[in-house]
Design a protein around this motif. Structure first.
Motif, PDB file in Angstrom:
ATOM      1  N   GLU A   3      31.949 -55.022 115.725  1.00 46.99           N
ATOM      2  CA  GLU A   3      30.809 -54.258 116.202  1.00 46.99           C
ATOM      3  C   GLU A   3      29.583 -54.598 115.366  1.00 46.99           C
ATOM      4  OE1 GLU A   3      29.436 -49.558 116.506  1.00 46.99           O
ATOM      5  OE2 GLU A   3      31.471 -50.113 115.876  1.00 46.99           O
ATOM      6  N   HIS A   4      28.442 -54.748 116.019  1.00 46.58           N
ATOM      7  CA  HIS A   4      27.214 -55.100 115.316  1.00 46.58           C
ATOM      8  C   HIS A   4      26.771 -53.960 114.406  1.00 46.58           C
ATOM      9  CE1 HIS A   4      23.617 -57.661 114.929  1.00 46.58           C
ATOM     10  NE2 HIS A   4      23.004 -56.512 114.695  1.00 46.58           N
ATOM     11  N   LYS A   5      26.478 -54.274 113.144  1.00 45.60           N
ATOM     12  CA  LYS A   5      26.093 -53.273 112.160  1.00 45.60           C
ATOM     13  C   LYS A   5      24.584 -53.322 111.902  1.00 45.60           C
ATOM     14  CE  LYS A   5      30.396 -52.104 111.409  1.00 45.60           C
ATOM     15  NZ  LYS A   5      30.925 -50.784 111.867  1.00 45.60           N
ATOM     16  N   LYS A   6      23.994 -52.151 111.769  1.00 48.67           N
ATOM     17  CA  LYS A   6      22.567 -52.057 111.486  1.00 48.67           C
ATOM     18  C   LYS A   6      22.351 -51.757 110.001  1.00 48.67           C
ATOM     19  CE  LYS A   6      21.064 -50.603 116.089  1.00 48.67           C
ATOM     20  NZ  LYS A   6      20.309 -49.565 116.855  1.00 48.67           N
ATOM     21  N   ILE A   7      21.397 -52.465 109.398  1.00 50.95           N
ATOM     22  CA  ILE A   7      21.150 -52.381 107.955  1.00 50.95           C
ATOM     23  C   ILE A   7      19.822 -51.681 107.679  1.00 50.95           C
ATOM     24  CG2 ILE A   7      20.740 -53.736 105.852  1.00 50.95           C
ATOM     25  CD1 ILE A   7      22.374 -55.996 107.200  1.00 50.95           C
ATOM     26  N   GLY A   8      19.859 -50.792 106.692  1.00 51.41           N
ATOM     27  CA  GLY A   8      18.640 -50.225 106.134  1.00 51.41           C
ATOM     28  C   GLY A   8      18.419 -50.852 104.764  1.00 51.41           C
ATOM     29  N   LEU A   9      17.295 -51.510 104.552  1.00 50.13           N
ATOM     30  CA  LEU A   9      17.029 -52.261 103.319  1.00 50.13           C
ATOM     31  C   LEU A   9      15.983 -51.550 102.466  1.00 50.13           C
ATOM     32  CD1 LEU A   9      17.293 -54.876 101.587  1.00 50.13           C
ATOM     33  CD2 LEU A   9      15.527 -55.890 103.059  1.00 50.13           C
ATOM     34  N   PHE A  10      16.342 -51.257 101.210  1.00 50.88           N
ATOM     35  CA  PHE A  10      15.387 -50.703 100.253  1.00 50.88           C
ATOM     36  C   PHE A  10      14.849 -51.834  99.393  1.00 50.88           C
ATOM     37  CE2 PHE A  10      17.459 -46.709 101.255  1.00 50.88           C
ATOM     38  CZ  PHE A  10      16.430 -45.779 101.154  1.00 50.88           C
ATOM     39  N   GLY A  11      13.537 -52.082  99.483  1.00 47.17           N
ATOM     40  CA  GLY A  11      12.899 -53.108  98.673  1.00 47.17           C
ATOM     41  C   GLY A  11      12.729 -54.413  99.416  1.00 47.17           C
ATOM     42  N   PHE A  12      11.528 -54.973  99.294  1.00 44.75           N
ATOM     43  CA  PHE A  12      11.269 -56.271  99.935  1.00 44.75           C
ATOM     44  C   PHE A  12      10.496 -57.166  98.971  1.00 44.75           C
ATOM     45  CE2 PHE A  12       9.729 -59.060 103.438  1.00 44.75           C
ATOM     46  CZ  PHE A  12      10.960 -59.288 104.031  1.00 44.75           C
ATOM     47  N   GLY A  13      10.966 -57.148  97.706  1.00 48.72           N
ATOM     48  CA  GLY A  13      10.380 -58.026  96.695  1.00 48.72           C
ATOM     49  C   GLY A  13      11.099 -59.363  96.689  1.00 48.72           C
ATOM     50  N   THR A  14      11.231 -59.934  95.497  1.00 50.12           N
ATOM     51  CA  THR A  14      11.828 -61.263  95.373  1.00 50.12           C
ATOM     52  C   THR A  14      13.240 -61.323  95.939  1.00 50.12           C
ATOM     53  OG1 THR A  14      10.513 -61.697  93.389  1.00 50.12           O
ATOM     54  CG2 THR A  14      12.456 -63.059  93.734  1.00 50.12           C
ATOM     55  N   VAL A  15      14.094 -60.395  95.526  1.00 53.27           N
ATOM     56  CA  VAL A  15      15.485 -60.411  95.977  1.00 53.27           C
ATOM     57  C   VAL A  15      15.597 -59.993  97.441  1.00 53.27           C
ATOM     58  CG1 VAL A  15      17.795 -59.490  95.594  1.00 53.27           C
ATOM     59  CG2 VAL A  15      16.319 -59.970  93.653  1.00 53.27           C
ATOM     60  N   GLY A  16      14.832 -58.969  97.830  1.00 58.67           N
ATOM     61  CA  GLY A  16      14.876 -58.510  99.210  1.00 58.67           C
ATOM     62  C   GLY A  16      14.481 -59.598 100.190  1.00 58.67           C
ATOM     63  N   GLN A  17      13.428 -60.334  99.865  1.00 60.30           N
ATOM     64  CA  GLN A  17      13.006 -61.419 100.738  1.00 60.30           C
ATOM     65  C   GLN A  17      14.010 -62.567 100.717  1.00 60.30           C
ATOM     66  OE1 GLN A  17       8.743 -62.456 100.570  1.00 60.30           O
ATOM     67  NE2 GLN A  17       8.428 -60.564  99.432  1.00 60.30           N
ATOM     68  N   GLY A  18      14.623 -62.793  99.539  1.00 58.32           N
ATOM     69  CA  GLY A  18      15.657 -63.824  99.448  1.00 58.32           C
ATOM     70  C   GLY A  18      16.845 -63.498 100.331  1.00 58.32           C
ATOM     71  N   PHE A  19      17.251 -62.238 100.335  1.00 53.28           N
ATOM     72  CA  PHE A  19      18.344 -61.806 101.208  1.00 53.28           C
ATOM     73  C   PHE A  19      17.957 -61.965 102.676  1.00 53.28           C
ATOM     74  CE2 PHE A  19      19.850 -58.185 103.804  1.00 53.28           C
ATOM     75  CZ  PHE A  19      21.164 -58.604 103.972  1.00 53.28           C
ATOM     76  N   TYR A  20      16.749 -61.544 103.004  1.00 56.69           N
ATOM     77  CA  TYR A  20      16.273 -61.645 104.388  1.00 56.69           C
ATOM     78  C   TYR A  20      16.299 -63.101 104.872  1.00 56.69           C
ATOM     79  CZ  TYR A  20      12.829 -61.787 108.203  1.00 56.69           C
ATOM     80  OH  TYR A  20      12.180 -62.012 109.391  1.00 56.69           O
TER      81      TYR A  20
END
Length: 325
Positions: A3-20
């Protein structure tokens, strides 16, 4: 099919953008970012169609979100978000080493209390899958010793000092300009950052929670050109070494600069790279090396945790812990 899972992401700095960026390269994964919580919603964010908010409750209280990924700097806020998310039945991934290291006793309770999973590979070795290895593959082999370079900033500084005969101040400034050291580098150069990571590994290796006061830490700030010159005359390099070892007197934890020779597995680990060796009673020594910092290596560790969550993986730490003063 998962089943497709929906993610809530805290932070969009260096690591957050790297994950994205890493997540975009894996469209086959049954998960996607639905909402992102940031401190400043007014900042321009180009190149994506993500939904941004500055209200944490939009993520924590949203029943449609299955997974919370916490990638912020604020340890106190991170702990609150992680606990609330787990309590609300969401799986959680974090890269916040300070929060995890300082909250291990509570986190051990969370592992046993909540049915949902909490993973944090990215908090320790960047792109090196060391927590997963120690907690899983090496769990039943009796770990005797963990030793390694756990802080890429310190290793980069010492490498530049030795390559170019730079002063500590010049090497630190270079590391800051290249993004390998924070504007306030105290945690890195003092050994505290490595102590955080070592305590997390100790928890998974020995099932014990160590007070940070039990760690012996020495700063690399005291390394001089003369120290390096003396080591070089002996064919050695100065490396920031973190060690936790089972001895007759108990488990000893140290973080300090050491002179190592060519026969040492850490000798050739230069610049921002990390390396970790785990010595076990049954199968001997296991060594892993790689990028210990940066947006993509750390983001890749978060992605690997996401893959494990999607396959119903959870940590194996389950025995009663002993808190060591």
């Amino acid at each position: 099919m998962n089943e497709h899972k929906k993610i809530g992401l805290f932070g969009f700095g260096t690591v957050g953008q790297g994950f994205y960026e890493n997540l975009k390269k894996h469209p086959q994964l049954a998960a996607s970012i639905d909402k992102v919580c940031v401190k400043r919603i007014d900042l321009p964010r180009i190149g994506h169609e993500l939904y941004f908010t500055d209200d944490p409750n939009e993520l924590l209280l949203d029943p449609a979100l299955d997974i919370i990924i916490e990638l912020i700097d604020d340890a106190e806020a991170a702990k609150q978000y992680v606990h609330t998310a787990l309590r609300n039945g969401k799986c959680v991934i974090s890269a916040n080493k300070k929060m995890i290291a300082e909250s291990l006793k509570q986190i051990d309770q969370w592992h046993n209390q909540f049915e949902t999973t909490f993973l944090y590979e990215a908090a320790v070795g960047g792109g090196i899958p060391i927590v997963h290895t120690v907690d899983g593959f090496l769990r039943d082999q009796e770990v005797l010793k963990i030793r390694g370079i756990l802080n890429g900033s310190s290793n980069y500084i010492l490498t530049q000092m030795q390559l170019h005969q730079w002063s500590f101040e010049k090497a630190l400034n270079d590391a800051q300009m290249k993004g390998f050291a924070e504007r306030n580098p105290t945690l890195d150069i003092s050994g505290v950052d490595a102590s955080y990571k070592l305590s997390i590994l100790a928890y998974h290796a020995f099932g014990e929670v160590f007070s940070m006061s039990s760690f012996s830490s020495e700063s690399i700030e005291n390394i001089t050109k003369e120290t390096i010159k003396k080591a070089k005359s002996q064919g050695k390099k100065i490396k920031p070494v973190a060690t936790i070892e089972r001895t007759e007197k108990g488990i000893v934890c140290t973080v300090k600069p050491e002179a190592v020779g060519p026969d040492d597995e850490l000798y050739s680990i230069d610049f921002e790279n990390n390396a970790i060796s785990v010595e076990t009673l049954i199968s001997g020594k296991h060594i892993a090396a790689g990028k210990g910092a940066g947006s993509l290596p750390t983001g890749s560790a978060v992605l690997e945790d996401l893959k494990r969550l999607l396959s119903s993986y959870s940590y194996q730490v389950s025995k009663a812990i002993k808190t060591v003063a």
